[in-house]
Design a protein around this motif. Structure first.
Motif, PDB file in Angstrom:
ATOM      1  N   GLN A  30     -16.770 -15.232  -6.187  1.00  0.00           N
ATOM      2  CA  GLN A  30     -17.534 -16.234  -5.948  1.00  0.00           C
ATOM      3  C   GLN A  30     -16.902 -17.589  -6.536  1.00  0.00           C
ATOM      4  OE1 GLN A  30     -21.631 -16.259  -6.325  1.00  0.00           O
ATOM      5  NE2 GLN A  30     -21.875 -18.367  -6.767  1.00  0.00           N
ATOM      6  N   GLN A  31     -16.637 -17.339  -7.928  1.00  0.00           N
ATOM      7  CA  GLN A  31     -15.880 -18.409  -8.811  1.00  0.00           C
ATOM      8  C   GLN A  31     -14.435 -18.650  -8.267  1.00  0.00           C
ATOM      9  OE1 GLN A  31     -18.762 -19.932 -10.000  1.00  0.00           O
ATOM     10  NE2 GLN A  31     -17.542 -20.391 -11.961  1.00  0.00           N
ATOM     11  N   PHE A  32     -13.836 -17.502  -7.882  1.00  0.00           N
ATOM     12  CA  PHE A  32     -12.390 -17.907  -7.497  1.00  0.00           C
ATOM     13  C   PHE A  32     -12.424 -18.878  -6.155  1.00  0.00           C
ATOM     14  CE2 PHE A  32      -8.796 -15.888  -4.810  1.00  0.00           C
ATOM     15  CZ  PHE A  32      -7.760 -16.374  -5.649  1.00  0.00           C
ATOM     16  N   PHE A  33     -13.302 -18.419  -5.275  1.00  0.00           N
ATOM     17  CA  PHE A  33     -12.989 -19.335  -4.029  1.00  0.00           C
ATOM     18  C   PHE A  33     -13.780 -20.488  -4.327  1.00  0.00           C
ATOM     19  CE2 PHE A  33     -13.035 -14.877  -2.499  1.00  0.00           C
ATOM     20  CZ  PHE A  33     -11.646 -14.720  -1.920  1.00  0.00           C
ATOM     21  N   ASN A  34     -14.925 -20.621  -5.008  1.00  0.00           N
ATOM     22  CA  ASN A  34     -15.276 -21.999  -5.313  1.00  0.00           C
ATOM     23  C   ASN A  34     -14.450 -22.817  -6.226  1.00  0.00           C
ATOM     24  OD1 ASN A  34     -17.796 -22.026  -3.924  1.00  0.00           O
ATOM     25  ND2 ASN A  34     -19.010 -21.313  -5.770  1.00  0.00           N
ATOM     26  N   GLY A  35     -13.707 -22.368  -7.031  1.00  0.00           N
ATOM     27  CA  GLY A  35     -12.673 -22.728  -7.636  1.00  0.00           C
ATOM     28  C   GLY A  35     -11.492 -23.437  -6.618  1.00  0.00           C
ATOM     29  N   ILE A  36     -11.185 -22.782  -5.950  1.00  0.00           N
ATOM     30  CA  ILE A  36     -10.310 -22.943  -4.680  1.00  0.00           C
ATOM     31  C   ILE A  36     -10.748 -24.389  -4.149  1.00  0.00           C
ATOM     32  CG2 ILE A  36      -9.102 -22.548  -2.583  1.00  0.00           C
ATOM     33  CD1 ILE A  36      -8.969 -19.791  -3.258  1.00  0.00           C
ATOM     34  N   ARG A  37     -11.973 -24.241  -3.724  1.00  0.00           N
ATOM     35  CA  ARG A  37     -12.592 -25.366  -2.914  1.00  0.00           C
ATOM     36  C   ARG A  37     -12.813 -26.662  -3.868  1.00  0.00           C
ATOM     37  NH1 ARG A  37     -16.065 -21.093  -1.487  1.00  0.00           N
ATOM     38  NH2 ARG A  37     -15.521 -20.493   0.503  1.00  0.00           N
ATOM     39  N   THR A  38     -13.023 -26.418  -5.234  1.00  0.00           N
ATOM     40  CA  THR A  38     -13.291 -27.787  -6.296  1.00  0.00           C
ATOM     41  C   THR A  38     -11.730 -28.263  -6.245  1.00  0.00           C
ATOM     42  OG1 THR A  38     -15.190 -26.519  -7.318  1.00  0.00           O
ATOM     43  CG2 THR A  38     -14.120 -28.270  -8.600  1.00  0.00           C
ATOM     44  N   VAL A  39     -10.970 -27.293  -6.570  1.00  0.00           N
ATOM     45  CA  VAL A  39      -9.522 -27.906  -7.111  1.00  0.00           C
ATOM     46  C   VAL A  39      -8.831 -28.774  -5.802  1.00  0.00           C
ATOM     47  CG1 VAL A  39      -7.108 -27.398  -7.487  1.00  0.00           C
ATOM     48  CG2 VAL A  39      -9.160 -26.235  -8.967  1.00  0.00           C
ATOM     49  N   ALA A  40      -9.276 -28.171  -4.555  1.00  0.00           N
ATOM     50  CA  ALA A  40      -8.856 -28.791  -3.287  1.00  0.00           C
ATOM     51  C   ALA A  40      -9.328 -30.294  -3.450  1.00  0.00           C
ATOM     52  CB  ALA A  40      -9.048 -28.311  -2.244  1.00  0.00           C
ATOM     53  N   SER A  41     -10.778 -30.327  -3.324  1.00  0.00           N
ATOM     54  CA  SER A  41     -11.219 -31.686  -3.384  1.00  0.00           C
ATOM     55  C   SER A  41     -10.964 -32.403  -4.798  1.00  0.00           C
ATOM     56  CB  SER A  41     -12.875 -31.059  -3.699  1.00  0.00           C
ATOM     57  OG  SER A  41     -13.631 -32.310  -3.821  1.00  0.00           O
ATOM     58  N   PHE A  42     -10.612 -31.927  -5.833  1.00  0.00           N
ATOM     59  CA  PHE A  42     -10.180 -32.725  -6.979  1.00  0.00           C
ATOM     60  C   PHE A  42      -9.150 -33.395  -6.702  1.00  0.00           C
ATOM     61  CE2 PHE A  42      -8.024 -32.037 -11.262  1.00  0.00           C
ATOM     62  CZ  PHE A  42      -8.157 -33.272 -11.562  1.00  0.00           C
ATOM     63  N   LEU A  43      -8.074 -32.785  -5.981  1.00  0.00           N
ATOM     64  CA  LEU A  43      -6.886 -33.693  -5.700  1.00  0.00           C
ATOM     65  C   LEU A  43      -7.109 -34.561  -4.569  1.00  0.00           C
ATOM     66  CD1 LEU A  43      -5.471 -31.061  -7.522  1.00  0.00           C
ATOM     67  CD2 LEU A  43      -3.753 -31.148  -5.707  1.00  0.00           C
ATOM     68  N   GLN A  44      -7.890 -34.419  -3.832  1.00  0.00           N
ATOM     69  CA  GLN A  44      -8.044 -35.315  -2.660  1.00  0.00           C
ATOM     70  C   GLN A  44      -8.767 -36.447  -3.094  1.00  0.00           C
ATOM     71  OE1 GLN A  44     -10.303 -32.479  -0.050  1.00  0.00           O
ATOM     72  NE2 GLN A  44      -8.493 -33.081   1.646  1.00  0.00           N
ATOM     73  N   LYS A  45      -9.715 -36.188  -4.254  1.00  0.00           N
ATOM     74  CA  LYS A  45     -10.494 -37.441  -4.712  1.00  0.00           C
ATOM     75  C   LYS A  45      -9.676 -38.242  -5.705  1.00  0.00           C
ATOM     76  CE  LYS A  45     -15.109 -35.036  -4.071  1.00  0.00           C
ATOM     77  NZ  LYS A  45     -15.593 -36.015  -3.213  1.00  0.00           N
TER      78      LYS A  45
END
Lengths: 454, 454
Positions: free
Chosen positions: B437-452
């Protein structure tokens, strides 16, 4: 020249041959592979006793190594002396530091080099040869003697302790004589008038249930190594004062004679200690003379600490447990069992919050005080003066001789501690040696001692 | 559902297969027999970078294990993020405590078990997969990135330190992102706003020129173990206060926000620490909240002491030398070189008379303070809130992350420490795992981080 002196001089070679034969037997009591050698060394002592005229010489089997016993009780109306020694020796490691093989006794520069030369076969043999000389010259002994030689002195001494406590009447005597100590030099004869007792403990400090990382827990975790440091620093301060409530209460004041001897320091122990230790100043209770500090004051020493990461490099562990080995040396009148209780309480009282502490009583033993005013001590003193040309100094030793405490406690007789070792005999170390001059002067002194006892 | 989310869900299986393939390579950097595996793990990372669209992906040879580098700099006018991770792993001993083989990644109860799953291959792979998702969905990245992955994080990290110091302009960026930390729980996202520095020392105390017998010298001999105990007890008292003059002078006051967070203790660290350590009370400076003590206060810990006799039984030695390993954790502003000097002086000032003391500087590192008010930290915070539904807590970690200090010092940019590990991931221990769960939430978070960030 007296007949005694003539006999000694005529038999010097044979005396040394008999000693060498005994020294060749590697009677290392702590190493099971040498059990047969220990037995042989005991049998050799029995043969010697029989040969010189002692009766009922025999091995006494024990749970461990055998005791050697013999007696000669035909001096009717004369006092009885119990003679003690030990025939077992220390291990030889590090073997590579020996200049000649430890069980190939070799004479160099007036010394005989061998494991056991000084501790204690050489000293036992000189007593045997004193008895032989008296027998051969006079056909008799001037007093009654009982001889008890053990084979576990370097291995805990349990068998002799059990035997003495079980058969005190068989060992009944007027005085005991232990030939297992040394003199300050060949010019300064000595009698030992005191020994310190000991308690040996292990202090175990527990903190968290497992080792912790200091990056995560540093600041909230109990640290057993730190707690141990605090406990130890509170038990003894930097000036050598021990802070164990009640410890000093029962300490007996030394005699005026002893105090004067320590303060005048005729043996120059202050300089000797500086030299032997290679330090620029002495530690401990500076308000007491050095000789008093090492022999008549209670001392507390940390012998080992272990805990946490001790390898090369860096590891940031907060250990779950830390241990220290701590002993106290106890002048006579400080009883080991009572002092252990005081020590245990002081350790627990001084432990910082957050840790738990166990105090383990590893072993204990009592000190001994020997009055120089008894008849037997006067006889010993006179014999030393006759051979060495001057009266012996009265020294206390800082260490323990458990057998002396045992004789003192069970047999309740004066214990003469008169030995002929020297400070540089390398006991328990490579190149152990014994001075031949001391060996022969020892024979003279013991022969004279027995005659003066009569 | 967004295109990003769709891509992630459709590729879950492939993402995990790519992670597993990497985890199967036993890239233990401290064991020379695994040097080939370390190289293979580096090559695998290069392939991944090439596959997902990063340019100039390559191995950079070093004196030790290779660095992996790649970049994508086509987002003209947008900020540049330097992404850090490591592909080397810890050894696996004790191997017998692993429930499945350490290099046979196995999924149980929503976790992937393998050495390196959390530290750090799983966290590096989620960053790769965030980049891949952005590339595949948008055909481009929202910002410029430079990727630098090392293979010596568990082995001292010398090569990357040398590289960063030698080529700071090649690594020029607007912010650095280190994905190698954890969150308090799956419900509590976190950003790390501080790390402590460290000095690690060895204190060596010398007494007499050789080991001594306490029966003979106890009372006049210096005892290095006792001296060490006194020194340590004087450096830090039972209440956790460090007595090194000058140490606290430069300590910066924490912000009101931090102080309030520590005092309110919303993570219930007080109870957590008691439970984790198995103790009934916490140690240290009780006037500070536990979270402040472990992360923002200077601490001093003894990691190991060794000296004298530590075997079974009793030996009455006064050792000639004793050693302790002692470290201090240093909040930012306490510089390791300056503190070492203060420490060395305090050790020497506190040494009792009669001993000599050497203080060895084993290693040191600086702390880092990351302001949560920078644009990049706000972007990270916003990304975490988007994925986890709540704003992240701001935590300091009590340990050191040397690479963070290096980026802070050399590149002089904000360092975002955002990781997706959990406290029970068993880093450096058997059964290391990473939450899927952390692995996939990590992917989501990092993708969002770069966009932001864009």
């Amino acid at each position: 020249m007296s007949q005694i002196e003539t006999y000694i001089q005529e038999h010097e070679g044979q005396f040394l041959e008999d000693l060498k034969a005994w020294l060749r037997i590697p009677s290392i009591s702590t190493q099971p592979e040498h059990a047969g050698d220990v037995q042989r060394a005991a049998e050799y002592a029995v043969e010697q006793l029989k040969h010189l005229g002692i009766e009922h010489a025999e091995l006494i089997q024990t749970q461990g190594h055998p005791l050697v016993y013999g007696e000669w009780l035909q001096a009717s109306g004369k006092p009885t002396l119990l003679i003690y020694g030990h025939y077992d020796v220390q291990p030889v490691d590090p073997i590579e530091l020996w200049e000649s093989a430890p069980f190939d006794p070799t004479i160099r520069n007036g010394n005989i080099y061998s494991r056991g030369a000084a501790d204690d076969k050489g000293q036992v043999m000189l007593v045997f040869k004193a008895l032989e000389t008296l027998f051969k010259v006079n056909g008799t002994l001037p007093i009654n003697v009982k001889v008890l030689i053990e084979g576990e002195e370097e291995a805990g001494g349990e068998s002799i302790e059990h035997y003495v406590k079980t058969y005190p009447e068989r060992l009944g005597c007027d005085a005991a004589f232990i030939c297992d100590t040394h003199m300050p030099s060949t010019e300064i004869p000595a009698l030992i008038t005191g020994l310190r007792g000991i308690i040996y403990t292990e202090v175990v400090v527990h903190g968290a249930k497992g080792d912790l990382h200091s990056g995560t827990y540093g600041g909230v975790a109990p640290n057993p190594l730190h707690a141990l440091s605090i406990i130890i620093s509170r038990l003894k301060d930097a000036d050598g004062h021990i802070h164990i409530p009640g410890l000093y209460d029962k300490l007996r004041k030394p005699s005026h004679e002893e105090k004067t001897f320590w303060e005048q320091d005729p043996l120059h122990m202050n300089e000797a200690f500086l030299h032997e230790m290679g330090v620029s100043q002495l530690s401990g209770e500076l308000e007491y003379p050095p000789l008093e500090r090492v022999s008549a004051r209670p001392t507390l020493e940390v012998h080992g600490i272990v805990g946490g990461f001790t390898g090369e490099g860096a590891k940031t562990v907060i250990p779950a447990v830390a241990k220290a080995k701590i002993s106290l040396r106890l002048p006579p009148d400080l009883k080991s069992k009572e002092v252990f209780k005081l020590f245990e309480q002081a350790v627990k009282d001084n432990a910082p919050a957050g840790v738990t502490v166990d105090v383990i009583n590893v072993h204990g033993g009592e000190g001994v005080l020997v009055s120089p005013d008894s008849e037997v001590m006067r006889a010993a003193s006179s014999a030393l003066e006759e051979v060495y040309g001057k009266a012996p100094v009265h020294l206390r030793e800082g260490g323990s001789v458990p057998i002396a405490a045992l004789f003192d406690e069970v047999l309740r007789v004066p214990v003469v501690l008169m030995g002929f070792g020297l400070p540089d005999d390398n006991l328990h170390a490579p190149n152990e040696k014994y001075s031949l001059q001391q060996f022969f002067n020892g024979i003279r002194t013991v022969a004279s001692f027995l005659q003066k006892m009569a």
